[in-house]
Enzyme design. Sequence first.
Site, PDB file in Angstrom:
ATOM      1  N   PRO A 116       2.211   2.388  -6.505  1.00  0.00           N
ATOM      2  CA  PRO A 116       3.162   2.334  -5.375  1.00  0.00           C
ATOM      3  C   PRO A 116       2.907   3.709  -4.625  1.00  0.00           C
ATOM      4  O   PRO A 116       3.682   3.983  -3.577  1.00  0.00           O
ATOM      5  CB  PRO A 116       4.229   3.135  -6.651  1.00  0.00           C
ATOM      6  CG  PRO A 116       3.374   3.480  -8.104  1.00  0.00           C
ATOM      7  CD  PRO A 116       2.095   3.078  -8.077  1.00  0.00           C
TER       8      PRO A 116
ATOM      9  N   ASP B  94      -0.151 -18.726   9.617  1.00  0.00           N
ATOM     10  CA  ASP B  94       0.582 -18.170   8.743  1.00  0.00           C
ATOM     11  C   ASP B  94       1.496 -17.116   9.491  1.00  0.00           C
ATOM     12  O   ASP B  94       0.773 -16.274  10.543  1.00  0.00           O
ATOM     13  CB  ASP B  94      -0.128 -18.011   7.780  1.00  0.00           C
ATOM     14  CG  ASP B  94      -0.291 -18.583   6.569  1.00  0.00           C
ATOM     15  OD1 ASP B  94       0.072 -20.037   6.663  1.00  0.00           O
ATOM     16  OD2 ASP B  94      -0.990 -18.736   6.192  1.00  0.00           O
TER      17      ASP B  94
ATOM     18  N   GLU C 104       2.212   6.253 -16.894  1.00  0.00           N
ATOM     19  CA  GLU C 104       2.558   6.719 -15.962  1.00  0.00           C
ATOM     20  C   GLU C 104       1.300   7.047 -15.001  1.00  0.00           C
ATOM     21  O   GLU C 104       1.875   7.480 -14.085  1.00  0.00           O
ATOM     22  CB  GLU C 104       2.681   8.482 -16.507  1.00  0.00           C
ATOM     23  CG  GLU C 104       4.135   8.821 -17.204  1.00  0.00           C
ATOM     24  CD  GLU C 104       4.934   8.530 -16.377  1.00  0.00           C
ATOM     25  OE1 GLU C 104       5.509   8.439 -15.133  1.00  0.00           O
ATOM     26  OE2 GLU C 104       6.162   7.448 -17.007  1.00  0.00           O
TER      27      GLU C 104
ATOM     28  N   ARG D  26      -7.460 -16.318   0.203  1.00  0.00           N
ATOM     29  CA  ARG D  26      -7.016 -17.370   1.471  1.00  0.00           C
ATOM     30  C   ARG D  26      -7.393 -16.962   2.050  1.00  0.00           C
ATOM     31  O   ARG D  26      -7.492 -18.261   3.093  1.00  0.00           O
ATOM     32  CB  ARG D  26      -5.804 -17.710   0.922  1.00  0.00           C
ATOM     33  CG  ARG D  26      -4.994 -16.185   1.320  1.00  0.00           C
ATOM     34  CD  ARG D  26      -3.073 -16.812   1.233  1.00  0.00           C
ATOM     35  NE  ARG D  26      -2.763 -18.328   0.737  1.00  0.00           N
ATOM     36  CZ  ARG D  26      -1.896 -18.548   2.501  1.00  0.00           C
ATOM     37  NH1 ARG D  26      -2.516 -17.309   3.049  1.00  0.00           N
ATOM     38  NH2 ARG D  26      -1.913 -19.399   3.138  1.00  0.00           N
TER      39      ARG D  26
HETATM   40  N1  SAM Z   1       4.038   6.919 -12.354  1.00  0.00           N
HETATM   41  C1  SAM Z   1       3.236   6.618 -10.716  1.00  0.00           C
HETATM   42  C2  SAM Z   1       4.682   6.486 -10.340  1.00  0.00           C
HETATM   43  O1  SAM Z   1       5.829   7.556 -10.099  1.00  0.00           O
HETATM   44  O2  SAM Z   1       3.807   7.307  -8.842  1.00  0.00           O
HETATM   45  C3  SAM Z   1       3.964   5.237 -11.243  1.00  0.00           C
HETATM   46  C4  SAM Z   1       3.935   4.310 -12.936  1.00  0.00           C
HETATM   47  S1  SAM Z   1       3.847   2.437 -12.637  1.00  0.00           S
HETATM   48  C5  SAM Z   1       4.864   2.638 -13.974  1.00  0.00           C
HETATM   49  C6  SAM Z   1       2.062   2.019 -13.808  1.00  0.00           C
HETATM   50  C7  SAM Z   1       0.701   1.263 -13.102  1.00  0.00           C
HETATM   51  O3  SAM Z   1       2.037   0.443 -12.337  1.00  0.00           O
HETATM   52  C8  SAM Z   1       0.935   2.480 -11.599  1.00  0.00           C
HETATM   53  O4  SAM Z   1      -0.140   3.224 -13.046  1.00  0.00           O
HETATM   54  C9  SAM Z   1      -0.292   1.444 -10.647  1.00  0.00           C
HETATM   55  O5  SAM Z   1      -1.026   1.083 -11.097  1.00  0.00           O
HETATM   56  C10 SAM Z   1       0.876   0.112 -10.744  1.00  0.00           C
HETATM   57  N2  SAM Z   1       1.803   0.325 -10.129  1.00  0.00           N
HETATM   58  C11 SAM Z   1       3.482  -0.280 -10.066  1.00  0.00           C
HETATM   59  N3  SAM Z   1       4.006  -0.233  -9.189  1.00  0.00           N
HETATM   60  C12 SAM Z   1       3.230  -0.313  -7.595  1.00  0.00           C
HETATM   61  C13 SAM Z   1       2.725  -0.482  -6.558  1.00  0.00           C
HETATM   62  N4  SAM Z   1       4.108  -0.812  -5.620  1.00  0.00           N
HETATM   63  N5  SAM Z   1       2.042  -1.383  -5.869  1.00  0.00           N
HETATM   64  C14 SAM Z   1       0.429  -1.177  -6.733  1.00  0.00           C
HETATM   65  N6  SAM Z   1       0.719  -0.704  -8.123  1.00  0.00           N
HETATM   66  C15 SAM Z   1       1.653  -0.274  -8.622  1.00  0.00           C
END
Ligand code: SAM
Length: 248
Positions: A90, A170, A117, A155
């Site tokens: 994220p 698109d 995490e 795609r």
């Molecule tokens: N502790 C991290 C933080 O707050 O930035 C969040 C970890 S999340 C619970 C677990 C995993 O989900 C991440 O390591 C990532 O691979 C994936 N993930 C969660 N949200 C995402 C997003 N918006 N885009 C891409 N991957 C995401």
Amino acid sequence: MRFDIVTIFPEFFSGPFEHGIIRRAKDAGIVGVGVHDLRSWTSDRHHVVDDRPFGGGAGMVLKPEPLVAAVESLRLPPERGRAVVVLTTPQGRLFDQREAERLASFDQVVLLCGRYEGVDERVVTAVVDEELSIGDVVLSGGELAACVVVDAVVRLLPGSLGCEHSASEDSFSGHGGLLDCPHYTRPAEFRGIAVPDVLLGGNHAEIATWRRRQALARTWQRRPDLLEGVDLGEDDKRFLEELKATAK
Ligand code: SAM
């Protein structure tokens, strides 16, 4: 082109890639998708991939050794093609249509799916080229994010959509970067709502103008930020001025 996805839940991907465009593209040899269990790169008896965070606190962190070993064994050497290693997070750059177009130009995309995490930061330092986010929202794992990336990129690959659709029509790509216009199919009237007359008239020039104006109106109403990057003609500008004036 190929994707190599590293995950602790390989079974997660048994559904999403077995339907529609991705399935067709795989069958036609346009794309290869490898799904790899991170545990295959562990050497201990219990195949441990995570551990508690240094400094304390809740949750677990994916260990660096298996992830780095996975990337080092999967990543194509430069003489076999252009590869990019992407961590789903994220905290990454927002994955949008432009990013999808950029990724489509690589020969291989290695996608790392975090969990808990997240991943030990040294993985990023050692082997990750890019960090991408699918939006300002926290998912439980990178698997859904990886599916989004694969779907959006596949795609765009030549031949994957067949002749019935073109990605260049698109939203974000069509009409020079506008949102797409509304679409209608039969019946011509549904619950008292009629299809716009222009679409039934068969005049292609009028239909093209109507579609362009609908795309402009939608973009202005829903995503005015996108208009900044669009090359607007004199007709477009006049139409938008009229639209703004009638909205006041
Ligand atoms: N502790 C991290 C933080 O707050 O930035 C969040 C970890 S999340 C619970 C677990 C995993 O989900 C991440 O390591 C990532 O691979 C994936 N993930 C969660 N949200 C995402 C997003 N918006 N885009 C891409 N991957 C995401």
